[in-house]
Design a protein around this motif. Sequence first.
Motif, PDB file in Angstrom:
ATOM      1  N   HIS A  20     123.094  57.480  38.257  1.00  0.00           N
ATOM      2  CA  HIS A  20     122.284  56.613  39.104  1.00  0.00           C
ATOM      3  C   HIS A  20     123.106  55.687  40.002  1.00  0.00           C
ATOM      4  O   HIS A  20     122.746  54.558  40.265  1.00  0.00           O
ATOM      5  N   THR A  23     122.091  56.815  45.870  1.00  0.00           N
ATOM      6  CA  THR A  23     121.694  58.084  46.463  1.00  0.00           C
ATOM      7  C   THR A  23     122.257  58.115  47.872  1.00  0.00           C
ATOM      8  O   THR A  23     122.259  57.102  48.569  1.00  0.00           O
ATOM      9  N   ALA A  40     122.508  63.037  44.867  1.00  0.00           N
ATOM     10  CA  ALA A  40     122.554  61.952  43.891  1.00  0.00           C
ATOM     11  C   ALA A  40     123.956  61.690  43.358  1.00  0.00           C
ATOM     12  O   ALA A  40     124.206  60.630  42.799  1.00  0.00           O
ATOM     13  N   THR A  85     114.135  59.749  52.413  1.00  0.00           N
ATOM     14  CA  THR A  85     115.199  60.250  51.532  1.00  0.00           C
ATOM     15  C   THR A  85     114.641  61.309  50.592  1.00  0.00           C
ATOM     16  O   THR A  85     115.229  62.388  50.432  1.00  0.00           O
ATOM     17  N   TYR A  86     113.517  61.002  49.983  1.00  0.00           N
ATOM     18  CA  TYR A  86     112.906  61.976  49.077  1.00  0.00           C
ATOM     19  C   TYR A  86     112.458  63.224  49.845  1.00  0.00           C
ATOM     20  O   TYR A  86     112.659  64.349  49.390  1.00  0.00           O
ATOM     21  N   HIS A 174     118.822  54.347  43.920  1.00  0.00           N
ATOM     22  CA  HIS A 174     119.529  54.997  42.823  1.00  0.00           C
ATOM     23  C   HIS A 174     118.551  55.965  42.172  1.00  0.00           C
ATOM     24  O   HIS A 174     117.586  55.536  41.538  1.00  0.00           O
ATOM     25  N   HIS A 175     118.815  57.260  42.337  1.00  0.00           N
ATOM     26  CA  HIS A 175     117.871  58.292  41.919  1.00  0.00           C
ATOM     27  C   HIS A 175     117.803  58.434  40.400  1.00  0.00           C
ATOM     28  O   HIS A 175     118.828  58.565  39.737  1.00  0.00           O
ATOM     29  N   PHE A 181     113.163  56.187  42.080  1.00  0.00           N
ATOM     30  CA  PHE A 181     114.411  55.514  42.393  1.00  0.00           C
ATOM     31  C   PHE A 181     114.414  54.116  41.779  1.00  0.00           C
ATOM     32  O   PHE A 181     113.373  53.467  41.709  1.00  0.00           O
TER      33      PHE A 181
END
Length: 193
Positions: A20, A23, A40, A85-86, A174-175, A181
């Motif tokens: 984590h 990302t 990640a 981002t996703y 932070h994935h 996140f």
Amino acid sequence: MPSSHFQPVALEHASRLINHGPTVLITTRHGAVRNIMAAAWSMPVEFSPPRISVVIDKHTYTRELMQASGGFGLLIPGVAFADQTYAVGSVSGREGDKFTRYGIATLDGPVLGLPLVETGMAAWMECRWIPEKHTEDAYDTCFAEVVSAAADSRIFAGGHWHIHADNRDLHTLHHLGAGTFAVAGAPIRAQAR
């Protein structure tokens, strides 16, 4: 003897214990074709010259374009860019230009001319790929030398991160998996003992 809250973790999930970090988004361009994806796993590996590593699956379109062009951009998105981002991490660039699809404006990098993004980013780096002939076909880890870098001075200045309530949209993502996140939060300062 006090009871422990620790339980075994399946080895296939062990990497998630340290996964984590921030990302990042990886951008590539070869000729007129460009791509962007989320990753990640990235980290610095050398100070001088500055080198990083990032895991880019060897079967991805991004990896194909990176190997053809010899470089990639590494962007550090902030909270305001979480949805994009996703999204760019959930579809393949083989299906079309994701920059256009998601309305992401770019600028050309100053050294390698890679597509970079500033809106919604805390920072970016242009990276020259370091081919590792003995690992290219076997591993997803890529190594690169950073040849240019810039950061939004509202969150990174003087060589340090400055995370506070006024720059929340730039706090790093932070994935944690499956589109979830965590966000860089309030910093703490350790006391010397």
